[in-house]
Design a protein around this motif. Structure first.
Motif, PDB file in Angstrom:
ATOM      1  N   ARG A  27      12.271 -11.774   6.589  1.00 45.42           N
ATOM      2  CA  ARG A  27      12.781 -13.146   6.774  1.00 45.42           C
ATOM      3  C   ARG A  27      12.390 -13.691   8.139  1.00 45.42           C
ATOM      4  NH1 ARG A  27      17.103 -10.645   3.899  1.00 45.42           N
ATOM      5  NH2 ARG A  27      16.974 -11.338   1.747  1.00 45.42           N
ATOM      6  N   ALA A  28      11.986 -12.805   9.034  1.00 44.82           N
ATOM      7  CA  ALA A  28      11.451 -13.249  10.318  1.00 44.82           C
ATOM      8  C   ALA A  28       9.978 -13.590  10.112  1.00 44.82           C
ATOM      9  CB  ALA A  28      11.610 -12.153  11.365  1.00 44.82           C
ATOM     10  N   THR A  29       9.695 -14.865   9.958  1.00 44.96           N
ATOM     11  CA  THR A  29       8.353 -15.270   9.530  1.00 44.96           C
ATOM     12  C   THR A  29       7.502 -15.846  10.665  1.00 44.96           C
ATOM     13  OG1 THR A  29       9.310 -17.374   8.843  1.00 44.96           O
ATOM     14  CG2 THR A  29       8.987 -15.708   7.135  1.00 44.96           C
ATOM     15  N   GLU A  30       8.047 -15.859  11.873  1.00 43.25           N
ATOM     16  CA  GLU A  30       7.265 -16.435  12.972  1.00 43.25           C
ATOM     17  C   GLU A  30       5.969 -15.656  13.197  1.00 43.25           C
ATOM     18  OE1 GLU A  30       8.252 -19.196  14.135  1.00 43.25           O
ATOM     19  OE2 GLU A  30       6.755 -19.488  15.719  1.00 43.25           O
ATOM     20  N   GLN A  31       6.053 -14.332  12.989  1.00 41.87           N
ATOM     21  CA  GLN A  31       4.872 -13.480  13.112  1.00 41.87           C
ATOM     22  C   GLN A  31       4.851 -12.628  11.855  1.00 41.87           C
ATOM     23  OE1 GLN A  31       2.049 -11.500  13.191  1.00 41.87           O
ATOM     24  NE2 GLN A  31       3.565  -9.935  13.690  1.00 41.87           N
ATOM     25  N   GLU A  32       3.894 -12.856  10.990  1.00 39.39           N
ATOM     26  CA  GLU A  32       3.989 -12.301   9.638  1.00 39.39           C
ATOM     27  C   GLU A  32       3.099 -11.099   9.361  1.00 39.39           C
ATOM     28  OE1 GLU A  32       5.522 -14.257   6.434  1.00 39.39           O
ATOM     29  OE2 GLU A  32       4.529 -16.141   6.890  1.00 39.39           O
ATOM     30  N   TRP A  33       2.259 -10.689  10.317  1.00 36.89           N
ATOM     31  CA  TRP A  33       1.267  -9.671   9.980  1.00 36.89           C
ATOM     32  C   TRP A  33       1.794  -8.255  10.188  1.00 36.89           C
ATOM     33  CZ3 TRP A  33      -3.047 -10.901   7.396  1.00 36.89           C
ATOM     34  CH2 TRP A  33      -3.430 -12.250   7.389  1.00 36.89           C
ATOM     35  N   LEU A  34       1.542  -7.382   9.211  1.00 37.55           N
ATOM     36  CA  LEU A  34       1.920  -5.971   9.263  1.00 37.55           C
ATOM     37  C   LEU A  34       0.686  -5.137   9.591  1.00 37.55           C
ATOM     38  CD1 LEU A  34       3.743  -5.999   5.822  1.00 37.55           C
ATOM     39  CD2 LEU A  34       4.784  -6.401   8.054  1.00 37.55           C
ATOM     40  N   VAL A  35       0.919  -3.903   9.996  1.00 36.59           N
ATOM     41  CA  VAL A  35      -0.183  -3.000  10.364  1.00 36.59           C
ATOM     42  C   VAL A  35      -0.280  -1.895   9.315  1.00 36.59           C
ATOM     43  CG1 VAL A  35      -1.069  -1.412  12.105  1.00 36.59           C
ATOM     44  CG2 VAL A  35       0.229  -3.452  12.808  1.00 36.59           C
ATOM     45  N   MET A  36      -1.398  -1.807   8.625  1.00 34.56           N
ATOM     46  CA  MET A  36      -1.562  -0.787   7.582  1.00 34.56           C
ATOM     47  C   MET A  36      -2.836   0.029   7.820  1.00 34.56           C
ATOM     48  SD  MET A  36      -0.764  -1.471   3.591  1.00 34.56           S
ATOM     49  CE  MET A  36       0.881  -2.156   3.737  1.00 34.56           C
ATOM     50  N   SER A  37      -3.123   0.285   9.108  1.00 35.08           N
ATOM     51  CA  SER A  37      -4.406   0.899   9.463  1.00 35.08           C
ATOM     52  C   SER A  37      -4.279   2.377   9.827  1.00 35.08           C
ATOM     53  CB  SER A  37      -5.020   0.142  10.641  1.00 35.08           C
ATOM     54  OG  SER A  37      -4.132   0.177  11.747  1.00 35.08           O
ATOM     55  N   ARG A  38      -3.103   2.964   9.627  1.00 36.70           N
ATOM     56  CA  ARG A  38      -2.910   4.351  10.056  1.00 36.70           C
ATOM     57  C   ARG A  38      -3.984   5.264   9.430  1.00 36.70           C
ATOM     58  NH1 ARG A  38       0.751   7.733  12.334  1.00 36.70           N
ATOM     59  NH2 ARG A  38       0.682   9.853  11.506  1.00 36.70           N
ATOM     60  N   GLY A  39      -4.797   5.880  10.286  1.00 35.74           N
ATOM     61  CA  GLY A  39      -5.808   6.830   9.819  1.00 35.74           C
ATOM     62  C   GLY A  39      -7.045   6.183   9.235  1.00 35.74           C
ATOM     63  N   ALA A  40      -7.169   4.851   9.369  1.00 37.94           N
ATOM     64  CA  ALA A  40      -8.333   4.176   8.770  1.00 37.94           C
ATOM     65  C   ALA A  40      -9.651   4.662   9.391  1.00 37.94           C
ATOM     66  CB  ALA A  40      -8.194   2.656   8.922  1.00 37.94           C
ATOM     67  N   HIS A  41      -9.587   5.015  10.680  1.00 43.20           N
ATOM     68  CA  HIS A  41     -10.820   5.424  11.374  1.00 43.20           C
ATOM     69  C   HIS A  41     -11.281   6.807  10.934  1.00 43.20           C
ATOM     70  CE1 HIS A  41      -7.536   7.302  13.526  1.00 43.20           C
ATOM     71  NE2 HIS A  41      -8.400   8.144  14.067  1.00 43.20           N
ATOM     72  N   ARG A  42     -10.395   7.573  10.314  1.00 42.53           N
ATOM     73  CA  ARG A  42     -10.799   8.938   9.944  1.00 42.53           C
ATOM     74  C   ARG A  42     -10.851   9.135   8.426  1.00 42.53           C
ATOM     75  NH1 ARG A  42      -5.556  12.053  12.606  1.00 42.53           N
ATOM     76  NH2 ARG A  42      -3.976  11.154  11.236  1.00 42.53           N
ATOM     77  N   GLU A  43     -10.935   8.032   7.689  1.00 38.55           N
ATOM     78  CA  GLU A  43     -11.150   8.144   6.239  1.00 38.55           C
ATOM     79  C   GLU A  43     -12.551   8.693   5.982  1.00 38.55           C
ATOM     80  OE1 GLU A  43     -10.485   4.210   4.680  1.00 38.55           O
ATOM     81  OE2 GLU A  43      -8.395   4.670   4.220  1.00 38.55           O
ATOM     82  N   GLN A  44     -12.649   9.567   5.003  1.00 39.88           N
ATOM     83  CA  GLN A  44     -13.949  10.171   4.706  1.00 39.88           C
ATOM     84  C   GLN A  44     -14.413   9.789   3.300  1.00 39.88           C
ATOM     85  OE1 GLN A  44     -12.568  14.213   5.384  1.00 39.88           O
ATOM     86  NE2 GLN A  44     -13.750  14.288   7.293  1.00 39.88           N
ATOM     87  N   PRO A  45     -15.326   8.825   3.223  1.00 36.29           N
ATOM     88  CA  PRO A  45     -15.857   8.439   1.903  1.00 36.29           C
ATOM     89  C   PRO A  45     -16.638   9.603   1.284  1.00 36.29           C
ATOM     90  CG  PRO A  45     -16.379   6.792   3.579  1.00 36.29           C
ATOM     91  CD  PRO A  45     -15.868   8.002   4.305  1.00 36.29           C
ATOM     92  N   GLN A  46     -16.413   9.818  -0.003  1.00 37.30           N
ATOM     93  CA  GLN A  46     -17.053  10.932  -0.707  1.00 37.30           C
ATOM     94  C   GLN A  46     -18.179  10.405  -1.596  1.00 37.30           C
ATOM     95  OE1 GLN A  46     -15.698  14.228  -0.104  1.00 37.30           O
ATOM     96  NE2 GLN A  46     -14.815  12.924   1.488  1.00 37.30           N
ATOM     97  N   PRO A  47     -19.106  11.301  -1.959  1.00 31.34           N
ATOM     98  CA  PRO A  47     -20.229  10.857  -2.812  1.00 31.34           C
ATOM     99  C   PRO A  47     -19.769  10.241  -4.140  1.00 31.34           C
ATOM    100  CG  PRO A  47     -20.626  13.070  -1.952  1.00 31.34           C
ATOM    101  CD  PRO A  47     -19.245  12.709  -1.552  1.00 31.34           C
TER     102      PRO A  47
END
Lengths: 167, 399
Positions: free
Chosen positions: B348-368
């Motif tokens: 309900r606090a909409t003045e700043q609406e963005w959430l952070v969902m990047s935990r571990g994004a830098h160490r994701e390992q795409p597979q073949p």
């Protein structure tokens, strides 16, 4: 007391039985949960069925079917300060009525009552109505001990919110 | 408030997520249109419909449906629970067996195949095409390892294509018991005042467990005499991993998914699985998430019993499940309180609406094979879900 006939139980001990149920309600409403737990026999079961009379806990999922160990764990959890579903705690009023002694079962009094439980939490007031059954055995310290408690909520089949306060 | 017109813009490439995806009724309506009316939707397990004539009622998205096994042909069908005359629901019961559904309003009767069988006092109609007035069927119904899915879309990827890399996990689930699994114990039903996606996201969120479920971990510690190692395992056990399976699906493996349940609770699966958009598997349960409104959700938790196991074993699965789950459980209600309703409060606090969902994004390992592997307590499952969500929701298709 152990050789009570249903008639004798119904006439002689109703007042004592009702007073015991009121005492249990008072401990629950006062969040004196450790004292409340003392009212339960070591082999006690505590059951909140889900479904109608035909529900069978061997085959059907229930809301709660605790032995005394798990009942003690509930108390530990609520009193431990990290049970967020009870932060803030529910404020409750247990209204106990229609108390009667229905008979005797393996040395225990089969006590029936109805309960209207009013719960207030986070500004929202909810009502839970239940047919309640207690099996009570004589006990020197407390008058009775609860061998079994069964709480048949009328709304036990609809989607529910938070039933983590003790009924 | 940010003015955003394309839902795909609500998730940025660096994994900020806009809070309106949980609160906006317009987004909710768009989800029903672009996700639930196009995707494959779980509706039943075959064990709920063993015999010809068996049926159950449930929801496909927000729409009430009846799933039936044809009394004559044994075929599975999914149809809207809505009389073609004036719209009353024709079936009230949760499950049962019936050859016909009779609308209580004016007595129109349908076979359990959906075909219109009878109109009462029908001489008052001059030109009604009865063949066009059966209960409206979902055009596609298919089964994967006992799990029944349906789609409102006439065309699109097959169920096998949709499930993709999630399919082998469904097969493993179907083989949990000596002779498979069954959903015969009924379900816990929960409702909460927050968005449906919060329940899906929370199904594989290993980061939260030690915080939200601290009281349950304290109970376990009291039971076994020492703190359970779950947080250490989640943070440091390298055989634990999260995997983006593609198409919005994801899994959390704790060790080899084929090696039993790794000493976890009775009946528990050796992994948690999310099948996009609203089917989850966690512990010993099938979790069906039913969106109602942007801020209201129903969840049904069906304990999976083991076919061929003893009654005692299955009863113990139920008691173990009840210890954590359901309205009176020692775990699930804490998720409802914190991960759903307190999130709804915060939103309900909409003045700043963005959430952070990047935990571990830098160490994701795409597979073949196209899957993406990450650490156990990283937000890989959340990103897997929102990759699927973003693609489906983007105006004009792929984002």
């Amino acid at each position: 007391m152990s050789a009570l006939t249903p008639e004798a139980a119904a006439t002689g001990d109703l007042a004592a039985v009702a007073a015991f149920l009121y005492r249990e309600a008072e401990l629950l409403d006062g969040y004196e949960l450790e004292a409340w737990l003392e009212l339960y026999a070591p082999d006690a079961t505590y059951w909140i069925p889900q479904g109608g009379r035909e529900t069978d806990p061997r085959f059907d999922v229930q809301l709660m079917l605790d032995d005394r160990r798990r009942l003690r764990e509930r108390v530990l959890r609520i009193n431990g300060g990290h049970a967020y579903s009870q932060d803030p705690r529910s404020s409750t009023v247990h209204l106990v009525g229609n108390v009667r002694i229905a008979g005797e079962e393996e040395g225990a009094l089969d006590v029936r009552s109805v309960q209207l439980i009013t719960e207030l939490r986070k500004g929202r007031q909810l009502l839970y109505s239940a047919h309640v059954r207690h099996l009570l055995v004589p006990d020197a310290a407390h008058g009775f001990l609860i061998r079994a408690k069964e709480i048949r909520l009328v709304n036990n089949e609809v989607p529910l919110g938070n039933l983590t306060f003790l009924l | 408030m940010t003015a955003i017109t394309d839902p795909a813009d609500l998730i940025t490439d660096d994994w900020r997520v806009h809070g309106s995806i949980y609160t906006s009724e317009a987004i909710f309506a768009a989800e029903q249109e672009r996700i639930f009316r196009t995707s494959w939707l779980y509706v039943a397990h075959e064990s709920e419909l063993r015999n010809p004539g068996d049926y159950k009622t449930t929801y496909a998205g927000t729409q009430p449906v009846i799933v039936t096994r044809g009394a004559d042909d044994g075929r599975l069908r999914v149809m809207l629970n809505r009389c073609r005359h004036r719209g009353a629901a024709v079936c009230q019961a949760e499950s049962g067996s019936a050859n016909f559904f009779r609308c209580p309003y004016h007595g129109w009767t349908y076979r359990n195949t959906g075909e219109l069988r009878g109109i009462t006092y029908d001489d008052a109609y001059s030109d009604l095409d009865r063949e066009q007035l059966g209960l409206t069927q979902l055009p596609r119904v298919d089964v994967a390892h006992g799990f029944v899915f349906a789609s409102f879309a006439q065309e699109g990827p097959s169920l096998q294509e949709h499930l993709g890399h999630a399919l082998p996990y469904l097969e493993l689930i179907s083989r949990q018991g000596p002779e498979g699994i069954r959903l015969s114990a009924g379900s816990h039903r929960l409702e909460y005042e927050a968005n449906w996606k919060l329940q899906v996201e929370n199904t594989i969120d290993n980061y939260h467990f030690g915080f939200v479920h601290r009281s349950f971990l304290e109970v376990l510690a009291d039971r076994v005499g020492e703190a359970p190692p779950i947080m250490q395992q989640i943070l440091f056990n390298e055989t634990y991993r999260t995997v983006d399976l593609g198409n919005g699906h994801s899994v959390h493996e704790f060790g080899d998914p084929r090696a039993g349940n790794n000493g976890a609770q009775l009946g528990d699966l050796p992994f948690n699985l999310i099948v996009f958009p609203n089917l989850c598997f966690v512990g010993a349960q099938v979790r069906h998430v039913l969106p109602k409104r942007a801020g209201h959700t129903e969840v049904r938790l069906y304990p999976m019993l083991h076919e061929g196991a003893s009654d005692e074993y299955n009863t113990a699965i139920l008691r173990t499940h009840e210890g954590f789950y359901g309205a009176a459980g020692m775990g699930g209600p804490d998720d409802v309180e914190v991960a759903f309703e307190r999130v709804a409060d915060g939103m309900r606090a909409t003045e700043q609406e963005w959430l952070v969902m990047s935990r571990g994004a830098h160490r994701e390992q795409p597979q073949p094979d196209g899957t993406i592997v990450g650490h156990s307590a990283d937000e890989v499952p959340q990103r897997a879900f929102y990759r699927g969500w973003r693609r489906a929701m983007a105006i004009g298709g792929a984002a």
